[in-house]
Design a protein around this motif. Structure first.
Motif, PDB file in Angstrom:
ATOM      1  N   UNK A   1       0.861  -1.180   0.000  1.00  0.00           N
ATOM      2  CA  UNK A   1       0.000   0.000   0.000  1.00  0.00           C
ATOM      3  C   UNK A   1       0.898   1.230   0.000  1.00  0.00           C
ATOM      4  N   UNK A   2       0.794   2.046  -1.025  1.00  0.00           N
ATOM      5  CA  UNK A   2       1.511   3.312  -1.132  1.00  0.00           C
ATOM      6  C   UNK A   2       0.549   4.446  -0.786  1.00  0.00           C
ATOM      7  N   UNK A   3       1.095   5.544  -0.315  1.00  0.00           N
ATOM      8  CA  UNK A   3       0.290   6.742  -0.078  1.00  0.00           C
ATOM      9  C   UNK A   3       0.612   7.762  -1.158  1.00  0.00           C
ATOM     10  N   UNK A   4      -0.399   8.104  -1.970  1.00  0.00           N
ATOM     11  CA  UNK A   4      -0.235   9.117  -3.003  1.00  0.00           C
ATOM     12  C   UNK A   4      -0.530  10.498  -2.437  1.00  0.00           C
ATOM     13  N   UNK A   5       0.396  11.438  -2.653  1.00  0.00           N
ATOM     14  CA  UNK A   5       0.279  12.764  -2.045  1.00  0.00           C
ATOM     15  C   UNK A   5       0.502  13.852  -3.095  1.00  0.00           C
ATOM     16  N   UNK A   6      -0.027  15.043  -2.770  1.00  0.00           N
ATOM     17  CA  UNK A   6       0.210  16.224  -3.592  1.00  0.00           C
ATOM     18  C   UNK A   6       1.190  17.145  -2.889  1.00  0.00           C
ATOM     19  N   UNK A   7       0.667  18.203  -2.288  1.00  0.00           N
ATOM     20  CA  UNK A   7       1.572  19.159  -1.649  1.00  0.00           C
ATOM     21  C   UNK A   7       1.219  19.487  -0.213  1.00  0.00           C
ATOM     22  N   UNK A   8       0.438  18.631   0.440  1.00  0.00           N
ATOM     23  CA  UNK A   8       0.003  18.908   1.812  1.00  0.00           C
ATOM     24  C   UNK A   8       0.978  18.302   2.809  1.00  0.00           C
ATOM     25  N   UNK A   9       1.609  19.102   3.656  1.00  0.00           N
ATOM     26  CA  UNK A   9       2.596  18.569   4.608  1.00  0.00           C
ATOM     27  C   UNK A   9       2.055  17.445   5.476  1.00  0.00           C
ATOM     28  N   UNK A  10       0.799  17.553   5.903  1.00  0.00           N
ATOM     29  CA  UNK A  10       0.218  16.527   6.770  1.00  0.00           C
ATOM     30  C   UNK A  10       0.213  15.155   6.092  1.00  0.00           C
ATOM     31  N   UNK A  11       0.029  15.135   4.770  1.00  0.00           N
ATOM     32  CA  UNK A  11       0.010  13.862   4.049  1.00  0.00           C
ATOM     33  C   UNK A  11       1.390  13.225   4.026  1.00  0.00           C
ATOM     34  N   UNK A  12       2.425  14.034   3.833  1.00  0.00           N
ATOM     35  CA  UNK A  12       3.795  13.518   3.845  1.00  0.00           C
ATOM     36  C   UNK A  12       4.138  12.971   5.229  1.00  0.00           C
ATOM     37  N   UNK A  13       3.767  13.714   6.244  1.00  0.00           N
ATOM     38  CA  UNK A  13       4.066  13.290   7.611  1.00  0.00           C
ATOM     39  C   UNK A  13       3.306  12.012   7.962  1.00  0.00           C
ATOM     40  N   UNK A  14       2.062  11.923   7.530  1.00  0.00           N
ATOM     41  CA  UNK A  14       1.250  10.731   7.798  1.00  0.00           C
ATOM     42  C   UNK A  14       1.898   9.497   7.174  1.00  0.00           C
ATOM     43  N   UNK A  15       2.333   9.611   5.929  1.00  0.00           N
ATOM     44  CA  UNK A  15       2.970   8.477   5.268  1.00  0.00           C
ATOM     45  C   UNK A  15       4.230   8.046   6.003  1.00  0.00           C
ATOM     46  N   UNK A  16       5.006   9.015   6.468  1.00  0.00           N
ATOM     47  CA  UNK A  16       6.219   8.688   7.203  1.00  0.00           C
ATOM     48  C   UNK A  16       5.931   8.008   8.522  1.00  0.00           C
ATOM     49  N   UNK A  17       4.973   8.524   9.256  1.00  0.00           N
ATOM     50  CA  UNK A  17       4.618   7.953  10.553  1.00  0.00           C
ATOM     51  C   UNK A  17       4.149   6.513  10.409  1.00  0.00           C
ATOM     52  N   UNK A  18       3.402   6.243   9.339  1.00  0.00           N
ATOM     53  CA  UNK A  18       2.889   4.894   9.094  1.00  0.00           C
ATOM     54  C   UNK A  18       3.915   3.982   8.430  1.00  0.00           C
ATOM     55  N   UNK A  19       5.008   4.546   7.961  1.00  0.00           N
ATOM     56  CA  UNK A  19       6.018   3.739   7.290  1.00  0.00           C
ATOM     57  C   UNK A  19       5.595   3.237   5.928  1.00  0.00           C
ATOM     58  N   UNK A  20       4.739   4.007   5.235  1.00  0.00           N
ATOM     59  CA  UNK A  20       4.254   3.603   3.918  1.00  0.00           C
ATOM     60  C   UNK A  20       5.112   4.202   2.811  1.00  0.00           C
ATOM     61  N   UNK A  21       5.281   3.480   1.704  1.00  0.00           N
ATOM     62  CA  UNK A  21       5.939   4.079   0.540  1.00  0.00           C
ATOM     63  C   UNK A  21       5.158   5.310   0.084  1.00  0.00           C
ATOM     64  N   UNK A  22       5.881   6.294  -0.431  1.00  0.00           N
ATOM     65  CA  UNK A  22       5.314   7.590  -0.784  1.00  0.00           C
ATOM     66  C   UNK A  22       5.364   7.785  -2.293  1.00  0.00           C
ATOM     67  N   UNK A  23       4.221   8.107  -2.901  1.00  0.00           N
ATOM     68  CA  UNK A  23       4.183   8.473  -4.317  1.00  0.00           C
ATOM     69  C   UNK A  23       3.792   9.939  -4.412  1.00  0.00           C
ATOM     70  N   UNK A  24       4.745  10.762  -4.853  1.00  0.00           N
ATOM     71  CA  UNK A  24       4.553  12.211  -4.894  1.00  0.00           C
ATOM     72  C   UNK A  24       4.132  12.615  -6.299  1.00  0.00           C
ATOM     73  N   UNK A  25       2.952  13.202  -6.430  1.00  0.00           N
ATOM     74  CA  UNK A  25       2.469  13.688  -7.721  1.00  0.00           C
ATOM     75  C   UNK A  25       2.919  15.132  -7.897  1.00  0.00           C
ATOM     76  N   UNK A  26       3.809  15.366  -8.870  1.00  0.00           N
ATOM     77  CA  UNK A  26       4.283  16.717  -9.164  1.00  0.00           C
ATOM     78  C   UNK A  26       3.967  16.988 -10.626  1.00  0.00           C
ATOM     79  N   UNK A  27       2.922  17.731 -10.884  1.00  0.00           N
ATOM     80  CA  UNK A  27       2.488  17.972 -12.258  1.00  0.00           C
ATOM     81  C   UNK A  27       2.756  19.404 -12.702  1.00  0.00           C
TER      82      UNK A  27
END
Length: 339
Positions: free
Chosen positions: A174-200
């Motif tokens: 399970x990966x966490x897909x994120x945009x630009x919200x800091x809380x989403x990045x922090x949540x993924x880190x806390x949970x230890x999930x792989x991070x998919x950063x969408x930069x368009x």
């Protein structure tokens, strides 16, 4: 580094004037997934939308059809709008996909930048973040436990109930897909999930502080550094030369993003803006195999190292043949250059 494709299963958005039926468009999409597999690409993702011009409202169905025709490529949601879904059903769908594909399924979940799923399934945008946080917790519970006991606000409780089928992979990625919200990045880190950063859009290096936040949160939560995997989702396209790639990509990109801008309050696309985005610091990855490989390396360095990059091509109105050629170039010439 893993190289892949993400698609929103858009159709009849090109500038040729030739319209496809939905059946023809699905056939062509599956042909592109098969070609990505044959070309040695690592992953193919399908997004989720619920509006005209998109065929990805039941993503797992498309991926299951592709699973039966492919051998090694990994297949994922890009992204599943978890806030407006039942996490138990999401898990069951992708566990089944994992069995069909013999262990090649992944789930990339996000809150969703397209919001049409919320009213369609009876959820309030006022609870956008709360819905996602609770449902992500349930999804991970179901993934990690055959028998589930759980209680929340937005779904009936589960009391020691089993969830089947179980996937071939344990745990199902399970990966966490994120945009630009800091809380989403922090949540993924806390949970230890792989991070998919969408930069368009914008400059990729400006996301480095957010990726650092992800890694710091993972370390603070006790997760091993090698578990903190970062992927990058970008708009991109490859042709034999950079000039050809820009000639192919720009007209459809400008038309479609100008149209989207009217919906979201963005200004029309201009050529100087596009050229800046396609330049060394911009988010777009458009060019020859050599220039695309160089751009990927620059992005990786800017973000402190990435493990996966996926190209979103079908929002630029490219033809099926152009997309197939680009997929072949990604596999035969770009992938060997980035390693």
């Amino acid at each position: 580094m893993e190289i892949g494709i993400d698609s929103f299963a858009m159709y009849n958005n090109n500038l040729s004037g030739v319209e496809l039926s939905a059946t023809e468009a699905i056939d062509q999409l599956i042909e592109r997934i098969v070609q990505a597999d044959k070309s040695g690409l690592d992953v193919f993702g399908i997004g989720e939308h619920h509006k005209k011009g998109f065929l990805d409202s039941a993503t797992h169905m498309i991926l299951a059809a592709a699973a039966a025709k492919t051998e090694r490529i990994r297949l994922n949601s890009a992204v599943a709008v978890l806030s407006a879904a039942d996490p138990v059903r999401v898990f069951q769908n992708y566990a089944t996909l994992d069995l069909i594909s013999k262990g090649r399924a992944e789930i990339v979940v996000g809150r969703g930048s397209s919001i049409e799923a919320f009213p369609l399934f009876g959820f309030s945008l006022n609870e956008y973040d709360e819905l996602f946080k609770e449902k992500l917790g349930l999804l991970l519970n179901v993934r990690d436990n055959e028998f589930v006991t759980w209680k929340g606000k937005y779904r009936p409780a589960l009391h020691n109930l089993p969830v089947y089928p179980r996937p071939q992979q344990y745990p199902l990625p399970v990966w966490l897909g994120v945009g630009g919200t800091p809380e989403s990045f922090e949540r993924a880190g806390t949970l230890g999930l792989p991070l998919m950063v969408a930069i368009i859009g914008g400059e990729t290096h400006r996301f480095a502080p957010l990726v650092d936040l992800y890694r710091r949160a993972g370390k603070a939560a006790g997760h091993a550094p090698e578990k903190m995997i970062v992927g990058l989702h970008s708009l991109g396209y490859v042709a034999e030369t950079t000039e050809q790639a820009i000639e192919d990509f720009y007209p459809g990109y400008a038309a479609n993003f100008t149209k989207l801008g009217k919906e979201r309050g963005w200004p029309p696309v201009t050529r100087p803006q596009f050229d800046a985005q396609a330049g060394p610091l911009g988010a777009l990855i458009v060019g020859s195999p050599e220039d695309v490989a160089k751009k990927i390396r620059l992005h990786s360095e800017a973000l402190g190292g990435i493990s996966r990059v996926t190209f979103q091509m079908d929002s630029a109105g490219l033809s099926h043949d152009q997309l197939l050629r680009s997929i072949k170039l990604l596999g035969s010439r770009v992938k060997p250059l980035v390693g």
